[in-house]
Motif scaffolding. Sequence first.
Motif, short mmCIF file in Angstrom:
data_model
loop_
_atom_site.label_atom_id
_atom_site.label_comp_id
_atom_site.label_asym_id
_atom_site.label_seq_id
_atom_site.Cartn_x
_atom_site.Cartn_y
_atom_site.Cartn_z
N CYS A 119 -0.94 11.03 -10.94
CA CYS A 119 0.40 10.50 -9.99
C CYS A 119 -0.45 11.18 -8.59
CB CYS A 119 1.48 11.31 -10.34
SG CYS A 119 2.81 11.29 -9.01
N TYR A 120 -0.38 10.37 -7.53
CA TYR A 120 -0.40 10.77 -6.25
C TYR A 120 0.84 11.06 -5.59
CZ TYR A 120 -5.25 8.56 -6.71
OH TYR A 120 -6.49 8.04 -6.78
N LEU A 121 0.54 12.51 -4.89
CA LEU A 121 1.81 12.94 -4.20
C LEU A 121 1.65 13.09 -2.86
CD1 LEU A 121 4.61 14.49 -4.82
CD2 LEU A 121 3.39 16.68 -4.71
N VAL A 122 2.43 12.49 -2.02
CA VAL A 122 2.41 12.56 -0.57
C VAL A 122 3.51 13.29 -0.05
CG1 VAL A 122 0.74 10.43 -0.50
CG2 VAL A 122 3.29 10.01 -0.55
N GLU A 123 3.85 13.07 1.31
CA GLU A 123 5.06 13.77 1.85
C GLU A 123 5.99 12.69 2.30
OE1 GLU A 123 3.94 17.58 4.17
OE2 GLU A 123 2.55 16.15 4.85
N GLY A 124 5.63 11.65 2.91
CA GLY A 124 6.75 10.82 3.73
C GLY A 124 6.75 9.28 2.73
N TYR A 125 7.84 8.91 3.23
CA TYR A 125 8.37 7.58 2.88
C TYR A 125 7.29 6.42 3.05
CZ TYR A 125 13.19 9.77 2.75
OH TYR A 125 14.20 10.55 2.50
N THR A 126 6.90 6.45 4.30
CA THR A 126 5.90 5.40 4.80
C THR A 126 4.64 5.43 4.18
OG1 THR A 126 5.34 6.62 6.53
CG2 THR A 126 7.12 4.87 7.16
N ASP A 127 4.13 6.56 3.75
CA ASP A 127 2.86 6.91 2.85
C ASP A 127 3.10 6.08 1.57
OD1 ASP A 127 2.14 8.77 4.91
OD2 ASP A 127 2.95 10.46 3.94
N VAL A 128 4.19 6.33 0.76
CA VAL A 128 4.68 5.80 -0.23
C VAL A 128 4.28 4.30 -0.26
CG1 VAL A 128 6.05 5.32 -2.31
CG2 VAL A 128 5.86 7.67 -1.39
N VAL A 129 5.32 3.54 0.81
CA VAL A 129 5.21 2.16 0.93
C VAL A 129 3.98 1.54 1.30
CG1 VAL A 129 6.38 0.42 2.29
CG2 VAL A 129 7.54 2.48 1.60
N GLN A 130 3.05 2.36 2.25
CA GLN A 130 1.92 1.83 2.37
C GLN A 130 0.75 2.03 1.47
OE1 GLN A 130 0.23 -0.24 5.11
NE2 GLN A 130 1.33 1.23 6.66
N PHE A 131 0.76 2.90 0.80
CA PHE A 131 -0.09 2.90 -0.62
C PHE A 131 0.30 1.78 -1.46
CE2 PHE A 131 -2.42 6.46 0.76
CZ PHE A 131 -3.33 6.94 -0.14
N ASN A 132 1.45 1.78 -1.76
CA ASN A 132 1.86 0.36 -2.69
C ASN A 132 1.43 -0.90 -2.09
OD1 ASN A 132 4.15 0.26 -4.90
ND2 ASN A 132 4.07 2.43 -3.98
N GLN A 133 1.58 -0.76 -0.96
CA GLN A 133 1.07 -2.33 -0.28
C GLN A 133 -0.51 -2.42 -0.33
OE1 GLN A 133 3.29 -4.44 3.03
NE2 GLN A 133 1.31 -3.78 4.07
N ALA A 134 -1.16 -1.43 -0.44
CA ALA A 134 -2.59 -1.15 -0.36
C ALA A 134 -3.04 -1.32 -1.97
CB ALA A 134 -3.20 0.10 0.19
N GLY A 135 -2.11 -1.60 -2.84
CA GLY A 135 -2.38 -1.58 -4.20
C GLY A 135 -2.52 -0.33 -5.08
N ILE A 136 -2.19 0.80 -4.39
CA ILE A 136 -2.26 2.04 -5.07
C ILE A 136 -0.50 2.30 -5.58
CG2 ILE A 136 -2.75 4.34 -5.18
CD1 ILE A 136 -5.19 2.51 -4.83
#
Length: 661
Positions: free
Chosen positions: A261-278
Amino acid sequence: MISKATIDTVFETARVEEVIGDFVNLKRAGSNFKGLSPFSEERSPSFMVSPAKGIWKDFSSGKGGNSVAFLMEHEHFTYPEAIRYLAKKYNIEIEETEQTDEEKANTDIRESMYLVSEFAKTYFHNTLLNSEEGKAIGYSYFKERGFTNETIKKFGLGYSPEAWDAFTKEALGKGYKLEFLESTGLTIAREDKPFDRFKGRVMFPIQSMSGRVLGFGGRILTNDKKAAKYLNSPESDIYHKSKVLYGIYQAKQSIAKLDNCYLVEGYTDVVQFNQAGIENVVASSGTALTPDQIRLVNRLTKNITMLFDGDAAGLRASIRGIDLILEEGMNVKVCTFPDGEDPDSFAKKTSHDDLVYYLENNAKDFIQFKASILMNEAKNDPIKKADLIRDMVVSISKIPDRIQREIYIQECSRIMDISEQVLQSTLAQLVQKEANEVGKKHSNSETTQKAFEVVKNESIVGAHKVDILYRLERKIIEILLLYGNKEEEFEDTFLKANEDGEIATFTEKKQYKVHQRIYLSLQEDEVELANPLFRDIFNNLITYFNQQESFNLEQYLMHLEPDFAQEVTDILMEDERLVLHDWEGQNIFPKSKNDTIGQNVSETILTMRWYLVGMIIEELKNSILSESNSDNTESMSMIMDYNILIHSFSKKLGRVMSRYN
């Protein structure tokens, strides 16, 4: 609570192949279905579903169970959530058990809050996509961030209008009560003039692991210095920010499958990673990492990789979170991004393959991370370096597993160029100090654990000696599960005087139910199953057969404890492994067990008797060897009698049997 009648209806209605078919591409294989495991990466099918038995088995991971167990494993639902999911799928009305007025009120309140939150999510999303203001402000913002329509839909992103009470008016107009709009924090009531908490913000719905909307995060788009950049829902009966991770609903399957599990700080970090395929990424939503959040991840994986930008504040926050993760017995790595980059910006401009490569090659073990970060502060100052080393040992002391602690001490010694002995001594002091604080009982836990390990190792050494008995006992459970309620003809052997007055052996055929025959046979020999789990399942089955007129496997499975249900599934699906190899397609047709149920039962019981008698003979021989100077006449006589008994077993089985060792 959901009533038993509703649960029974759900189990009777749900078809395991239909439920699993919504998540796994199944293909028919005889009377069963097979497919690729949803729990591991594979090219050859090892996942089997048996509609007749109402169960499934994943031979690659060892998981198995009924339709509810699949939803709990794959979707990570709780038991009630799985039942509610199936009830909704099959349009079954959920009946609640009798509750006190207070319990009913609390249930109604929470459910009303969930309904209001779900309505808000839909309202904000529709406003973003369909209103002029939403498209001009909110939608444009998300597009500037590089989010696609698919991503916006996946996360239910939305927009709350700038008007003071646009959402509140809409909700009240739809019949939602003001008290629930207030309790969820969506509306603020002041002097009888309610207004929207999130007005003029883009909205990020925060969902539970099962997908229910718990609260929201809202980002302001103006330069108003008096207003917070991000605003979260306040604490409520359904939203506790310390127990929630943003993106867990979208990430859970990927986390479990990739075991990280990758742990980030913000909402957009999660959304951007998802869109990048992670997809295996979650965020603590701006709050300091908590034990409850870590345990949420622990349900899916033991591995966490913390992702941070290069600023000092972020790095310090990651260091504080490391010890909490280690205390939960989890593995932690840290990956930082180049100066000026954060997870959002880096993922936005990096291709999927390059992003995966960067994460894999820049994720550092927590020891290496602490050393690289804190050494810059220590530089050539010996006191600061000593503090740094002590800080690293403190982190190591948080690890529950002794072997891992030992390995990290060695790593710390190598990196910091200090003797292991000094580190071990410091570690021992820390561990002892903690042990003293929590009491004598806890201080002895490691000694107790070592004792258990010794017993466990001795059991492993002697495992081959009881392997045969294990298989025989497992066979008895299998027979009970498959044929326990069937009536079969068995042959009884007994002694009585013949016409000449001599004692002779006679046989007589009688009808028994299989479970009765097995139970009476074991009682006759005063035999109890040696394996504790098999013994508990055996007793559970016998009780069930005696209480129920008929045996329904699905009904039986639904009442079992998880450990029992897993073992029962493993036993029932063992033969289905053959289907994966398509023996019938190669014109190989194994004989059906139904053709020889009586023989199967008799052979298993006789073989167990023979094996147990063999063990007694071995014990007698060992006692003779150990007491060579004693009179062993009685023991020798007993061995001869037992050998005669073994001969009779062999004769009844109709074959000469060699001794098991």
